[in-house]
Scaffold this motif. Structure first.
Motif, mmCIF file in Angstrom:
data_model
loop_
_atom_site.group_PDB
_atom_site.id
_atom_site.type_symbol
_atom_site.label_atom_id
_atom_site.label_comp_id
_atom_site.label_asym_id
_atom_site.label_seq_id
_atom_site.Cartn_x
_atom_site.Cartn_y
_atom_site.Cartn_z
ATOM 1 N N VAL A 138 -11.507 6.295 -3.225
ATOM 2 C CA VAL A 138 -10.454 5.329 -3.579
ATOM 3 C C VAL A 138 -10.485 4.163 -2.591
ATOM 4 N N PRO A 139 -10.006 2.976 -3.008
ATOM 5 C CA PRO A 139 -10.044 1.830 -2.091
ATOM 6 C C PRO A 139 -9.123 1.999 -0.884
ATOM 7 N N GLY A 140 -8.061 2.792 -0.993
ATOM 8 C CA GLY A 140 -7.147 2.961 0.141
ATOM 9 C C GLY A 140 -5.969 3.834 -0.251
ATOM 10 N N PRO A 141 -5.058 4.091 0.704
ATOM 11 C CA PRO A 141 -3.900 4.951 0.413
ATOM 12 C C PRO A 141 -3.023 4.430 -0.722
ATOM 13 N N ASP A 142 -2.864 3.087 -0.824
ATOM 14 C CA ASP A 142 -2.062 2.538 -1.944
ATOM 15 C C ASP A 142 -2.622 3.005 -3.272
ATOM 16 N N ALA A 143 -3.945 2.809 -3.407
ATOM 17 C CA ALA A 143 -4.601 3.181 -4.665
ATOM 18 C C ALA A 143 -4.496 4.690 -4.884
ATOM 19 N N ALA A 144 -4.603 5.461 -3.794
ATOM 20 C CA ALA A 144 -4.526 6.924 -3.927
ATOM 21 C C ALA A 144 -3.169 7.333 -4.504
ATOM 22 N N LEU A 145 -2.108 6.652 -4.039
ATOM 23 C CA LEU A 145 -0.770 7.011 -4.524
ATOM 24 C C LEU A 145 -0.566 6.610 -5.982
ATOM 25 N N THR A 146 -1.118 5.452 -6.357
ATOM 26 C CA THR A 146 -1.022 5.048 -7.763
ATOM 27 C C THR A 146 -1.827 6.034 -8.624
ATOM 28 N N LEU A 147 -2.965 6.462 -8.076
ATOM 29 C CA LEU A 147 -3.786 7.445 -8.788
ATOM 30 C C LEU A 147 -3.025 8.766 -8.967
ATOM 31 N N LEU A 148 -2.285 9.166 -7.949
ATOM 32 C CA LEU A 148 -1.487 10.397 -8.052
ATOM 33 C C LEU A 148 -0.513 10.303 -9.220
ATOM 34 N N SER A 149 0.171 9.170 -9.282
ATOM 35 C CA SER A 149 1.150 8.990 -10.349
ATOM 36 C C SER A 149 0.460 8.983 -11.719
ATOM 37 N N ALA A 203 -3.274 20.227 -6.745
ATOM 38 C CA ALA A 203 -3.503 19.757 -5.376
ATOM 39 C C ALA A 203 -3.964 18.310 -5.417
ATOM 40 N N PHE A 204 -3.562 17.553 -4.395
ATOM 41 C CA PHE A 204 -3.958 16.151 -4.311
ATOM 42 C C PHE A 204 -4.077 15.821 -2.822
ATOM 43 N N GLU A 205 -5.296 15.945 -2.312
ATOM 44 C CA GLU A 205 -5.532 15.879 -0.871
ATOM 45 C C GLU A 205 -6.196 14.561 -0.487
ATOM 46 N N LEU A 206 -5.664 13.929 0.523
ATOM 47 C CA LEU A 206 -6.253 12.685 1.030
ATOM 48 C C LEU A 206 -7.246 13.014 2.153
ATOM 49 N N ILE A 207 -8.406 12.374 2.105
ATOM 50 C CA ILE A 207 -9.417 12.573 3.151
ATOM 51 C C ILE A 207 -9.786 11.197 3.709
ATOM 52 N N GLY A 208 -9.591 11.003 4.996
ATOM 53 C CA GLY A 208 -9.931 9.723 5.626
ATOM 54 C C GLY A 208 -11.387 9.716 6.079
ATOM 55 N N GLY A 209 -11.965 8.514 6.194
ATOM 56 C CA GLY A 209 -13.373 8.385 6.582
ATOM 57 C C GLY A 209 -13.655 8.975 7.958
ATOM 58 N N GLN A 210 -12.661 8.916 8.872
ATOM 59 C CA GLN A 210 -12.897 9.461 10.206
ATOM 60 C C GLN A 210 -13.135 10.974 10.139
ATOM 61 N N GLY A 211 -12.446 11.626 9.198
ATOM 62 C CA GLY A 211 -12.632 13.076 9.034
ATOM 63 C C GLY A 211 -14.061 13.386 8.614
ATOM 64 N N LEU A 212 -14.615 12.563 7.711
ATOM 65 C CA LEU A 212 -15.997 12.780 7.269
ATOM 66 C C LEU A 212 -16.966 12.524 8.436
ATOM 67 N N ALA A 213 -16.642 11.493 9.246
ATOM 68 C CA ALA A 213 -17.507 11.195 10.394
ATOM 69 C C ALA A 213 -17.485 12.365 11.391
ATOM 70 N N GLY A 237 -9.107 -0.060 -11.220
ATOM 71 C CA GLY A 237 -9.521 -0.354 -9.839
ATOM 72 C C GLY A 237 -8.982 0.650 -8.824
ATOM 73 N N LEU A 238 -8.597 1.839 -9.289
ATOM 74 C CA LEU A 238 -8.025 2.833 -8.369
ATOM 75 C C LEU A 238 -9.073 3.773 -7.806
ATOM 76 N N VAL A 239 -10.221 3.830 -8.449
ATOM 77 C CA VAL A 239 -11.300 4.713 -8.007
ATOM 78 C C VAL A 239 -12.597 3.907 -8.051
ATOM 79 N N THR A 240 -13.398 4.044 -6.989
ATOM 80 C CA THR A 240 -14.658 3.280 -6.964
ATOM 81 C C THR A 240 -15.877 4.165 -7.218
ATOM 82 N N ASP A 241 -15.723 5.448 -7.032
ATOM 83 C CA ASP A 241 -16.836 6.372 -7.270
ATOM 84 C C ASP A 241 -16.205 7.755 -7.390
#
Ligand SMILES: Cc1cc2nc3c(=O)[nH]c(=O)nc-3n(C[C@H](O)[C@H](O)[C@H](O)COP(=O)(O)OP(=O)(O)OC[C@H]3O[C@@H](n4cnc5c(N)ncnc54)[C@H](O)[C@@H]3O)c2cc1C
Length: 466
Positions: free
Chosen positions: A225-236, A248-258, A305-309
């Motif tokens: 997703v492009p960011g937390p805003d988009a993630a929340l709209t996607l949730l709705s 379940a609807f879990e947010l994963i930040g890029g730092q966690g992947l790093a 525009g809520l999901v890019t991949d």
């Protein structure tokens, strides 16, 4: 070697309950606190728990209840003060009964969450509470901390999944309230008082738990997703399209992947380098193929525009690999070593603003920030780590000020400084600082009434009187 006081207490305990005081009883997962103990007792029955509590009350010895020991706020370890007795529920693991037609399971408090889930599955049902620590965390600990986990969005926290409780109060009396009722309006709810009390009001010895019929069609997707805003709209959008079936609807930040790439490179990353992604699980009724439902969501979300991949799991193994990614983030964090971890919750509409403001405010502090969590519940883990090449110790003098800044921003937006881990000993000061004064006074009055000797998990949730 026992001292004279421990010797005298040991002599008053039921035969055969004592265990050796080994390091495993004194540790907690993050390794920040080392507990102390005069004695460790592992009773085999509720009567034995009551006998241990009565003996401790007579000897004025504190009791620290212990389930799986996976708590993250040091409720299960007491590093300071007179050495307590640790009361481990490890031998009270029986499945007392299952009532599949009623959707109820009755388990003793020492049963692991995984074992309770397995027992429900054997009966054709689901006990939906799900945590990464479920192989070790016990039912009593999950209730004492009102654990949340990844399915709270759909099924609620441990509190919502408990119908009745059996517990030993600080005077040794036993509350027999293992009801299997969904409606029971008969005065103050002692069950609800003990849930979330982290062992400070009594010891849960058994519980009747609410089961559900497992949804037959499970679908899982990992979406960039492009960011937390988009993630929340996607949730709705997802909740609207799936009509209450988002589990379940879990947010994963890029730092966690790093961090995962750095310390657990064996964990496969299906969307490497994603700055933000979400893991979505849906559980649909018969006749609704989940892949098609998620495909529809993906197309719709991409058009908006809520999901890019994104990837939709095509097999149970692929779904498990998505979950493996999410569930190894806490372990990667542990290996990197956090300066401060924040288990916070916010109203959904405040989340994106909070992340933006907090990231901005902390930008000059030389930190790495791993923000992830149960976005569907408004629950984020906003954890601060040293910059590359620096150690946690470099931040020792600033740790508290950094946490206070994070918590101030959370409180200002109507949030909580402890969403699902509890208060334990780690956050007693936060509760005193941020808690509503009238509520704190009521909590102290309840503690004083039920536990006038102050023996039940002294210093957890509320500071012990000087
Ligand atoms: C890898 C990992 C992932 C986690 N993920 C989550 C998550 O997603 N959501 C979440 O909410 N938590 C999570 N946790 C935290 C932890 O697993 C939960 O708080 C869990 O409910 C603790 O259960 P336990 O049996 O280990 O309790 P313990 O750690 O033994 O005890 C926790 C507290 O409960 C008290 N207690 C224990 N048993 C009893 C009892 N029978 N009666 C009264 N008091 C008792 C203890 O005194 C202590 O205060 C995670 C922890 C780890 C290590």
């Amino acid at each position: 070697m026992l001292n004279a006081a421990d010797d005298a207490l040991a002599a008053r305990l039921p035969q055969g309950v004592l265990r050796d005081v080994t390091p495993a009883y004194l540790e907690e997962p993050r390794g920040r606190y080392l507990g102390r103990a005069g004695l460790v007792a592992a009773p085999r029955s509720t009567d034995e728990v009551a006998a241990v509590v009565r003996a401790c009350a007579a000897a004025r010895v504190g009791i620290v209840p212990r389930g799986g020991g996976t708590g993250l706020v040091a409720g299960q370890v007491m590093p300071e003060g007179p050495a307590p007795l640790i009361l481990s529920l490890e031998r009270m693991t029986a499945l007392r009964a299952v009532f599949p037609e009623e959707n109820v399971l009755v388990a003793e408090a020492g049963m692991t969450l995984q074992a309770a889930r397995d027992a429900a599955q054997t009966a054709g049902r689901l006990f939906p509470l799900s945590l990464a620590s479920q192989g070790t965390a016990a039912i009593g600990g999950c209730l004492a901390t009102n654990a949340g986990g990844v399915t709270a969005l759909r099924y609620g926290t441990a509190r919502a999944l408990c119908l009745g409780i059996e517990a030993v109060l600080p005077d040794g009396s036993v509350v027999h309230d293992l009801k299997r009722l969904r409606k029971d309006n008969t005065g103050y709810d002692i069950r609800d008082l003990l849930i979330g009390a982290e062992g400070s009001l009594g010891i849960i010895t058994a519980a009747s738990l609410k089961l559900v019929v497992p949804p037959p069609n499970i679908g899982t997707a990992l979406l960039q997703v492009p960011g937390p805003d988009a993630a929340l709209t996607l949730l709705s959008l997802a909740e609207g399209r799936m009509a209450g079936c988002v589990t379940a609807f879990e947010l994963i930040g890029g730092q966690g992947l790093a961090f995962l790439a750095e310390v657990l490179p064996e964990i496969r990353q299906p969307l490497p380098g994603a700055e933000w992604s979400v893991l979505v699980e849906v559980g649909l009724p018969e006749g609704l193929p989940p892949e098609a439902a998620l495909e529809g969501l993906l197309v719709d979300a991409m058009e908006r525009g809520l999901v890019t991949d994104g990837l939709i799991a095509q097999s149970g193994a692929q779904a498990a690999s998505f979950w493996q990614l999410r569930e190894h983030i806490p372990e990667a964090n542990r290996r990197i070593g956090a300066i401060a971890s924040h288990d916070i919750s916010l109203p959904l509409s405040e989340i994106a603003g909070f992340i933006r403001d907090a990231d901005k405010q902390l930008a000059g502090e030389g930190l790495r920030i791993n923000c992830f969590g149960h976005l569907g519940d408004g629950n984020l883990h906003y954890n601060l780590f040293p910059a590359p090449g620096r150690s946690r110790a470099d931040y020792d003098l600033r740790r508290k000020a950094l946490s206070d800044r994070v918590h101030s921003m959370v409180i200002a937006r109507g949030g909580s400084f402890s969403a699902e881990h509890g208060v334990g000993r780690l956050k007693v000061g936060d509760l005193e600082r941020w808690g509503d004064p009238a509520r704190l006074a009521a909590m102290r009055a309840i503690k004083g009434t039920l536990d006038p000797l102050g023996i039940m998990n002294p210093g957890a949730v509320l500071s012990a009187p000087a």
